[in-house]
Every structure is written in structure tokens, then in C-alpha cells.
Design a protein around this motif. Structure first.
Motif, PDB file in Angstrom:
ATOM      1  N   VAL B 104      -1.288  -0.219  -6.783  1.00 44.96           N
ATOM      2  CA  VAL B 104      -1.320   1.194  -7.082  1.00 44.96           C
ATOM      3  C   VAL B 104      -1.343   2.091  -5.856  1.00 44.96           C
ATOM      4  O   VAL B 104      -0.779   3.179  -5.661  1.00 44.96           O
ATOM      5  CB  VAL B 104      -2.644   1.322  -8.022  1.00 44.96           C
ATOM      6  CG1 VAL B 104      -2.582   2.957  -8.489  1.00 44.96           C
ATOM      7  CG2 VAL B 104      -2.459   0.511  -9.363  1.00 44.96           C
ATOM      8  N   GLY B 105      -2.535   1.883  -4.987  1.00 48.24           N
ATOM      9  CA  GLY B 105      -2.662   2.748  -3.605  1.00 48.24           C
ATOM     10  C   GLY B 105      -1.202   2.718  -3.109  1.00 48.24           C
ATOM     11  O   GLY B 105      -1.124   3.832  -2.732  1.00 48.24           O
ATOM     12  N   GLY B 110       2.823   5.726  -0.689  1.00 46.04           N
ATOM     13  CA  GLY B 110       4.478   5.153  -0.284  1.00 46.04           C
ATOM     14  C   GLY B 110       5.233   6.485  -0.768  1.00 46.04           C
ATOM     15  O   GLY B 110       5.954   7.246  -0.378  1.00 46.04           O
ATOM     16  N   ILE B 111       4.891   6.852  -2.191  1.00 48.51           N
ATOM     17  CA  ILE B 111       5.864   7.822  -2.784  1.00 48.51           C
ATOM     18  C   ILE B 111       5.502   9.354  -2.298  1.00 48.51           C
ATOM     19  O   ILE B 111       6.396   9.915  -2.034  1.00 48.51           O
ATOM     20  CB  ILE B 111       5.884   7.931  -4.363  1.00 48.51           C
ATOM     21  CG1 ILE B 111       6.539   6.655  -4.860  1.00 48.51           C
ATOM     22  CG2 ILE B 111       6.079   9.123  -5.055  1.00 48.51           C
ATOM     23  CD1 ILE B 111       6.455   6.355  -6.169  1.00 48.51           C
ATOM     24  N   ALA B 112       4.328   9.416  -1.952  1.00 48.96           N
ATOM     25  CA  ALA B 112       3.617  10.830  -1.539  1.00 48.96           C
ATOM     26  C   ALA B 112       4.241  11.001  -0.128  1.00 48.96           C
ATOM     27  O   ALA B 112       4.741  12.157   0.284  1.00 48.96           O
ATOM     28  CB  ALA B 112       2.248  10.859  -1.398  1.00 48.96           C
ATOM     29  N   ILE B 159      -6.756  -4.224   2.259  1.00 49.26           N
ATOM     30  CA  ILE B 159      -6.037  -4.197   3.780  1.00 49.26           C
ATOM     31  C   ILE B 159      -5.058  -5.071   3.943  1.00 49.26           C
ATOM     32  O   ILE B 159      -4.057  -4.652   4.567  1.00 49.26           O
ATOM     33  CB  ILE B 159      -7.360  -4.507   4.651  1.00 49.26           C
ATOM     34  CG1 ILE B 159      -8.314  -3.260   4.649  1.00 49.26           C
ATOM     35  CG2 ILE B 159      -6.689  -4.539   6.090  1.00 49.26           C
ATOM     36  CD1 ILE B 159      -7.868  -2.041   5.074  1.00 49.26           C
ATOM     37  N   ALA B 160      -5.218  -6.282   3.515  1.00 50.58           N
ATOM     38  CA  ALA B 160      -4.105  -7.301   3.757  1.00 50.58           C
ATOM     39  C   ALA B 160      -2.619  -6.632   3.127  1.00 50.58           C
ATOM     40  O   ALA B 160      -1.796  -7.217   3.590  1.00 50.58           O
ATOM     41  CB  ALA B 160      -4.397  -8.791   3.355  1.00 50.58           C
ATOM     42  N   ILE B 164       1.403  -3.112   4.365  1.00 49.06           N
ATOM     43  CA  ILE B 164       2.703  -3.818   4.263  1.00 49.06           C
ATOM     44  C   ILE B 164       3.322  -3.108   3.111  1.00 49.06           C
ATOM     45  O   ILE B 164       4.587  -2.892   2.992  1.00 49.06           O
ATOM     46  CB  ILE B 164       2.659  -5.326   3.930  1.00 49.06           C
ATOM     47  CG1 ILE B 164       1.871  -6.081   5.096  1.00 49.06           C
ATOM     48  CG2 ILE B 164       3.735  -5.999   3.479  1.00 49.06           C
ATOM     49  CD1 ILE B 164       1.880  -7.676   5.115  1.00 49.06           C
ATOM     50  N   MET B 165       2.863  -2.918   2.052  1.00 52.71           N
ATOM     51  CA  MET B 165       3.190  -2.736   0.764  1.00 52.71           C
ATOM     52  C   MET B 165       3.589  -1.265   0.753  1.00 52.71           C
ATOM     53  O   MET B 165       4.594  -0.813   0.219  1.00 52.71           O
ATOM     54  CB  MET B 165       2.587  -2.969  -0.591  1.00 52.71           C
ATOM     55  CG  MET B 165       2.322  -4.450  -0.662  1.00 52.71           C
ATOM     56  SD  MET B 165       1.711  -4.899  -1.958  1.00 52.71           S
ATOM     57  CE  MET B 165       2.361  -3.928  -3.504  1.00 52.71           C
ATOM     58  N   THR B 166       3.046  -0.408   1.463  1.00 53.00           N
ATOM     59  CA  THR B 166       3.326   0.942   1.773  1.00 53.00           C
ATOM     60  C   THR B 166       4.691   1.076   2.344  1.00 53.00           C
ATOM     61  O   THR B 166       5.432   1.675   2.104  1.00 53.00           O
ATOM     62  CB  THR B 166       2.246   1.797   2.475  1.00 53.00           C
ATOM     63  OG1 THR B 166       1.159   1.709   1.770  1.00 53.00           O
ATOM     64  CG2 THR B 166       2.596   3.290   2.426  1.00 53.00           C
TER      65      THR B 166
END
Lengths: 281, 280
Positions: B104-105, B110-112, B159-160, B164-166
């Protein structure tokens, strides 16, 4: 055109400075407001200011009897970093090469593959970390357990990915090769291998993160040198400045590593198509 | 063509399943029997490489080591199987909570970043700077800030995955076909509508795949955090096995960790298939 791109770079750089400055600024501000102590989370000016003092801890020769003392602190830092980097590179290369070979063999010899694949699939989800005791039982202390664990972190993933990539090679390629009279071995070496390598290399890069993590934990539990041992030492002795410096060094090395792999990917695997496209800003 | 070689008169799917099952049994039993043979012929030291029948039979003895209460001098709490299940549950829960928070974070940030260029310019360099720092390096920081217990482990999973996902979210947004946005704009979509109704559903499946790829790393960082001593969990048992040179415990824990990893991957795969049905 070129002045345009220089202008672009300068704007990017300015924004970079503002962004990082803001981040560091908030960190320093909350510290100076006394929200937490330096023992807890030292701000950059404290741990970077302590750098000359902390560099001596990179020298493990005092802890390891019989090892020659490093000639200077910078030498010690280089030695610690290179110990870790060499372990990662060795483990990654072994895991990648053997993984590609195993995957190809599984598809090339059908019976052998059917016999081997379920066992590989069974062992693959075991987290490399769970192998730690086995690595230590097998190889004792030193380079080998760390390399073994990096190898494990990559090997099974690459093997399974190689099989998936071989299955996804376009039928047309295989048909053309067959029409042109290629033998099975020729098809594998000259058509399938170059077709799967780019995808596998991307997967290797994605797993660099995990491999890099494994080497640090292997060093902290089964070795007496390298960056992992340093961070663990810092944690055990409760030295927050050394912890932060360790983080900075690990970050920098990780960044260089990723850029290097990206570069290798671009140079060696030049036939990969690049994905393009973007949303309007 | 090759499926015709199975001359059985059963539906194709069933035959395929049966043949896969038979090969699975053949493969795994070959693997185990080689292992057992090595033990039987005294090639492998049972102190270092106990064969499966040894490390699986001592469930009672091994299970006792999972029980933290015995170490504090309390009477053993309930059944051995229950104790093991509790240990597994502790680790799994940490991974799952961290996964959800990070998903979710990173999606929001990322979208923001792409939605508001100013926000992006301020935040993106910091994310790029912190992304290559291995979660292991964050471990001491996590323990300094959060102490012991669930919080540091969950923080490390976060953190892990988060950085990466952002970055993955950004590259997914950037690689969307431009026609999507153009069509939406022609149909009169506002910027917000485009992001919520076009970009979000278009990137979710890809992001979920990235999550699944990084499950491996998330699972490992929890084990490592537990090994270093945030309290409880399978990682702690691995460390006990390593420190006491207890190979039976080590292999038994490997077996459990493998099983849990497998189940989690299957679970995510299933969620991906069910929830994100519009991805092909």
C-alpha cells in the motif's frame, strides 16, 4: 540541443540537492530539537564527523590472531569491502552459470529432467537463510559458507527461471532452426541460449538484492571479516556511529554493484529490446 | 503429439496430473533414498547430515526446542505441534503485515510521485539514495528505534520492499501505453480520474508480480531479524541450531521454512489469479 540537455541536467541536479538537503535537514532539525539522542539515531554531521575515528574498526586483524595488520585505515576499509564483494561475485557467477546449465539440462534430457525437476522445485522455496547451519556444518568458517549461501540464493531461482524462459522461446525460432537443419544441440546452444540469457540476466539483477543480503548475514554468522561482520560488531557493541557508517558503505557498494550489472547487461546483452513509452507529464 | 503417447482412455487433464504426480514421487523418493543410502553406507555423518527419517521422527524432542517457555523455567505450554505452529505463525504474521504495509505504501508514494511533479522532485532522489541500502544494514537501526518484538521485524520487511516497489511502481507507470491516457483524456477524464481509474488498475497486476518476486527477500529478512534476536520465530530456531550444532533441528527447521515459503508463494499466486483477474 546540447545546451538544452545541460540545462536539463542542471535542473535535475538542483532538485537532487534540494531533495537530499530537505531529507538531511529534517533529520538534523528533529535532532537539534532534542527529539532523540545521538546514541539513538545520530544525525549525519555526527556520524560523518566521527568517520576518522571509526575507520579503525574496519581492521579485523586485531580480532583475528595471526592476520597481518592493515597498513592504514583506508587499506583496512578496502580489504573489508573487497572481501564481501568477492564473495558476492563468486557466488553470483557460480549460481548463474550452474543454474543456466541445470535448467538447460533439465529440458534437454527429458527423462533426466522429469526426475530432477520435482526435487529442485521442492528445495527452491527453502529460504537461503535456513541453509545457514548447513553451510557452517559443511564449510566451517570463512569464505566458503558465504559463497555457498549466495550461490543458493541465486541457483534455484535461475534454474526455475531458465526452464520457464526455455518454454517461452518463440516457436518460430525453433521451427526456423529446424528447417535450416540444426541439430538439437545446435538449437540449444545457438538459438535457445541467446534467447533466454537477457531475461535471466534481468532476474539475476532482481535477485542481487537478496544475494547481497545473504552475504551480509552469512558474514555476520559464519565469518570474521567483511561488511556483514562489521555491522554485527557495531550492533553488538552498541556503536550508533559505526552502524550509520556501515549503512552508508553498504549503500554505496550496493549502488555501484547494481550500476555495474546494468552496464554489463547493456554491453554484453546488446540484443535486448528496450521498453519505451511514457505518460504525459 | 507427445500427449498422445499416453494411451490411456482418461481425460487429458487427469492423465497429465497423474503423470506429474508419478514423476514427482519418483524424483523426490530418489532424492531421499540417495540421502538415506549415504547414511546407511556411513558416507554421511548423521551428526552433520541426518537423513529425513531421523530428523522427522524426533518431533517431540525437536519440538521442545521451539518452546520458549521451557527456557524460562515454566512448564511446557501445551502440545508440541501447537508450539511449532505458534512459532511459524509468529514469523508468517510479521511477513504478511510487512507485505501489506509495503504494498500500500509504495503504491501511494509511487503514484503521488508521478501525480505531483513537485512532490516527485522532492522525494524521488531520497528514495533512489536509500534504495540500494541492504535491509541488513537497517537491522541495527530498526532495533535501536523499535527495540524488540514484532515492530522491528515488520519495519524491516517494509524497508526491504518499500523502495524496490516504489521504483517498480514508477517504471510501471512510465511504461504504460500512451494510448490509455490519450483515450481517457479524449473521453474527458480529469488528471485524478486518469490516475485512479486508468493508471491504478493498469499497474496493479505488474506490481503484484514484483511483490511476489520480492517475497523471497521479505521472508529472509524476517528470519534474519529473528535470528539476531527481536524475539521468537523460526529464525531464532535456525540460530539455536547453528549455535548448538544441532543438525536435526537445522534440517527440521529447513523443512518447515521450505513448506511455509511454498505455501506463501502459492497463496500470493492464488490471490493474483483471483483478485487481479484482468491481467493476462
Amino acid at each position: 540541443m546540447s545546451s538544452q540537455s545541460i540545462k536539463h541536467r542542471i535542473t535535475d541536479f538542483v532538485w537532487w540537492c534540494i531533495s537530499i538537503g530537505l531529507f538531511v535537514g529534517i533529520w538534523e532539525l528533529t535532532f537539534s530539537m532534542g527529539l532523540y539522542s545521538a546514541q539513538f539515531l545520530p544525525p549525519p554531521h555526527i556520524f560523518l564527523g566521527d568517520l576518522p575515528n571509526q575507520l579503525q574498526h574496519f581492521d579485523f586483524s586485531k580480532a583475528n590472531a595471526g592476520e597481518k595488520a592493515a597498513s592504514s585505515h583506508y587499506h583496512a576499509v578496502a580489504k573489508t569491502i573487497s572481501a564481501t564483494v568477492i564473495r558476492v561475485i563468486t557466488g553470483l557467477s557460480l549460481g548463474f552459470i550452474l543454474g543456466v546449465i541445470t535448467g538447460s539440462v533439465i529440458r534437454y534430457f527429458r527423462w533426466f529432467g522429469k526426475l530432477l525437476l520435482p526435487t529442485v522445485t521442492l528445495l527452491a522455496p527453502i529460504s537461503p537463510f535456513a541453509w545457514l547451519p548447513v553451510a557452517v556444518f559443511l564449510f566451517g568458517i570463512g569464505n566458503k559458507p558465504a559463497i555457498f549461501m549466495v550461490f543458493l540464493a541465486v541457483y534455484f531461482i535461475i534454474t526455475l527461471a531458465a526452464i520457464a524462459e526455455i518454454d517461452a522461446v518463440q516457436k518460430n525460432y525453433l521451427n526456423v532452426a529446424k528447417i535450416m537443419g540444426a541439430t538439437r544441440l545446435q538449437t540449444y546452444v545457438q538459438v535457445i541460449l541467446p534467447a533466454i540469457l537477457p531475461g535471466l540476466f534481468t532476474i539475476l539483477r532482481l535477485n542481487l538484492f537478496a544475494a547481497w543480503m545473504v552475504v551480509l548475514i552469512a558474514e555476520s554468522a559464519g565469518s570474521d571479516s567483511g561488511l556483514g561482520a562489521l555491522v554485527m560488531l557495531a550492533k553488538m557493541t552498541g556503536a550508533p556511529n559505526l552502524v550509520m557508517i556501515g549503512m552508508v558503505v553498504i549503500g554505496i557498494v550496493g549502488f555501484i554493484f547494481d550500476s555495474m550489472l546494468r552496464y554489463v547487461q547493456k554491453r554484453v546483452l546488446y540484443w535486448i529490446p528496450e521498453v519505451q513509452g511514457s505518460l504525459p507529464k | 503429439m507427445s500427449s498422445m503417447s499416453n494411451a490411456y482412455k482418461v481425460p487429458g487433464r487427469l492423465a497429465k496430473f497423474a503423470s506429474a504426480a508419478i514423476w514427482w514421487i519418483a524424483s523426490v523418493s530418489l532424492f531421499i533414498s540417495i540421502w538415506e543410502l549415504c547414511w546407511y553406507m556411513k558416507w554421511a555423518n548423521p551428526m552433520l547430515f541426518p537423513p529425513p527419517h531421523l530428523f522427522l521422527q524426533d518431533l517431540y524432542f525437536v519440538g521442545k526446542l521451539f518452546d520458549k517457555s521451557t527456557r524460562l523455567g515454566n512448564p511446557t505450554a501445551g502440545l508440541i505441534v501447537w508450539t511449532i505452529a505458534k512459532t511459524i505463525g509468529a514469523s508468517t504474521l510479521r511477513v504478511l503485515i510487512g507485505l501489506c504495509l509495503a504494498f500500500v505504501g509504495s503504491l501511494l508514494i509511487g503514484i503521488a510521485i508521478r501525480f505531483s511533479p513537485l512532490f516527485g522532485r522532492l522525494v524521488l532522489p531520497v528514495i533512489n539514495l536509500l534504495a540500494p541500502v541492504s535491509p541488513i544494514a537497517w537491522l541495527p537501526v530498526a532495533m535501536l528505534i523499535f527495540g524488540l518484538g514484532n515492530a522491528p521485524a515488520i519495519f524491516l520487511v517494509y524497508i526491504a520492499l518499500f523502495f524496490i516497489m516504489t521504483l517498480a511502481t514508477l517504471s510501471l507507470i512510465d511504461s504504460l501505453p500512451i494510448a490509455y491516457a490519450q483515450v481517457a483524456r479524449i473521453m474527458g477524464g480529469t488528471r485524478l480520474q486518469i490516475f485512479v481509474q486508468v493508471v491504478l488498475p493498469a499497474i496493479l497486476p505488474g506490481l503484484f508480480v514484483v511483490l511476489r518476486l520480492n517475497l523471497f527477500a521479505a521472508w529472509m529478512i524476517v528470519l534474519i531479524a529473528e535470528a539476531v534476536g527481536v524475539g521468537g520465530g523460526l529464525g531464532l530456531v535456525v540460530m539455536i541450531a547453528r549455535n548448538t550444532f544441532d543438525s536435526q533441528l537445522a534440517f527440521f527447521t529447513m523443512f518447515l521454512i521450505g513448506a511455509v515459503g511454498f505455501v506463501m508463494d502459492m497463496g500470493l499466486r492464488e490471490i493474483q489469479r483471483r483478485v487481479l483477474y484482468w491481467a493476462t
